[in-house]
Design a protein around this motif. Sequence first.
Motif, short mmCIF file in Angstrom:
data_model
loop_
_atom_site.label_atom_id
_atom_site.label_comp_id
_atom_site.label_asym_id
_atom_site.label_seq_id
_atom_site.Cartn_x
_atom_site.Cartn_y
_atom_site.Cartn_z
N GLU A 111 6.52 6.34 -3.27
CA GLU A 111 7.17 7.65 -3.16
C GLU A 111 7.05 8.22 -1.75
O GLU A 111 5.99 8.11 -1.13
CB GLU A 111 6.50 8.58 -4.17
N LEU A 112 8.13 8.78 -1.27
CA LEU A 112 8.09 9.65 -0.08
C LEU A 112 7.95 11.06 -0.64
O LEU A 112 8.92 11.60 -1.20
CB LEU A 112 9.38 9.50 0.73
N PRO A 113 6.77 11.65 -0.54
CA PRO A 113 6.56 12.93 -1.22
C PRO A 113 7.49 14.03 -0.69
O PRO A 113 7.92 13.99 0.46
CB PRO A 113 5.10 13.26 -0.90
N VAL A 114 7.75 14.98 -1.54
CA VAL A 114 8.60 16.11 -1.17
C VAL A 114 7.99 16.84 0.03
O VAL A 114 6.80 17.13 0.05
CB VAL A 114 8.73 17.09 -2.36
N HIS A 115 8.84 17.05 1.04
CA HIS A 115 8.39 17.74 2.24
C HIS A 115 9.60 18.39 2.90
O HIS A 115 10.74 18.14 2.49
CB HIS A 115 7.74 16.74 3.23
N THR A 168 0.80 -1.22 0.00
CA THR A 168 0.00 0.00 0.00
C THR A 168 0.84 1.28 0.00
O THR A 168 0.47 2.26 -0.63
CB THR A 168 -0.90 0.01 1.24
N THR A 169 1.95 1.24 0.73
CA THR A 169 2.80 2.44 0.80
C THR A 169 4.19 2.01 1.25
O THR A 169 4.40 0.85 1.59
CB THR A 169 2.22 3.48 1.77
N PHE A 170 5.13 2.93 1.23
CA PHE A 170 6.48 2.59 1.70
C PHE A 170 6.43 2.13 3.15
O PHE A 170 5.54 2.52 3.91
CB PHE A 170 7.45 3.76 1.53
N SER A 171 7.39 1.30 3.52
CA SER A 171 7.44 0.72 4.85
C SER A 171 8.52 1.41 5.67
O SER A 171 9.67 1.49 5.25
CB SER A 171 7.75 -0.78 4.73
N VAL A 185 11.76 11.00 -2.07
CA VAL A 185 12.34 9.84 -2.76
C VAL A 185 11.24 9.17 -3.58
O VAL A 185 10.11 9.04 -3.11
CB VAL A 185 12.92 8.82 -1.75
N ARG A 186 11.57 8.75 -4.79
CA ARG A 186 10.65 7.94 -5.60
C ARG A 186 11.41 6.71 -6.09
O ARG A 186 12.54 6.82 -6.57
CB ARG A 186 10.12 8.74 -6.78
#
Lengths: 105, 105
Positions: free
Chosen positions: A40-44, A15-18, A89-90
């Motif tokens: 992806e870890l969205p830009v933040h 479902t999403t990054f771990s 990160v993607r």
Amino acid sequence: MRKIDLHAENGFKDTTFSVFHAHASPYTKVVNFNFEPGQELPVHSHDIEGELVLAVLEGEGEFLAKDGASMPAKAGDVLISDIAEPHGVRAATRMRVLVVIAPPI
Amino acid sequence: MRKIDLHAENGFKDTTFSVFHAHASPYTKVVNFNFEPGQELPVHSHDIEGELVLAVLEGEGEFLAKDGASMPAKAGDVLISDIAEPHGVRAATRMRVLVVIAPPI
């Protein structure tokens, strides 16, 4: 002194990054993000002092930055960023990324 | 924000481990050690506050500690150690190790 086996401690999720929080102390925080391809870890960013060290342990993808900018990222690549600077990160393949934050958030 | 390609920046040496100083700031110091099989970063310590994060990026060997103690170390393993605690690395195969020091020495 403490050894952490990231392969044993952290897997992958559909479902999403771990995320695995490996360590936290007054000096530093260590977090491991594992990504399936396309995750992806969205830009933040966080408006505080300090730096992040992102190291790609395995796989390939992109380091993300502000205004849609990106840089190829592969095993052995390290990104140094201010915590206050937009970053993300993607993943293109399965990807294991280690993040060291100093001082800790 | 700065990307560092450790594979491009640091190689291997016949005589001793190869050191690449990747980054230094008021927050952290980032150093990459590459080892040929059998090469060793001898056990040492510095009598100052702070922590080290040692991440094995590639290869296998041992994390070394005081009194001759050691722990197996492989890609994906991370060692957290006080800077003041005796620590070292010995390589069994070619080994790439990333060290993040916070606060910097």
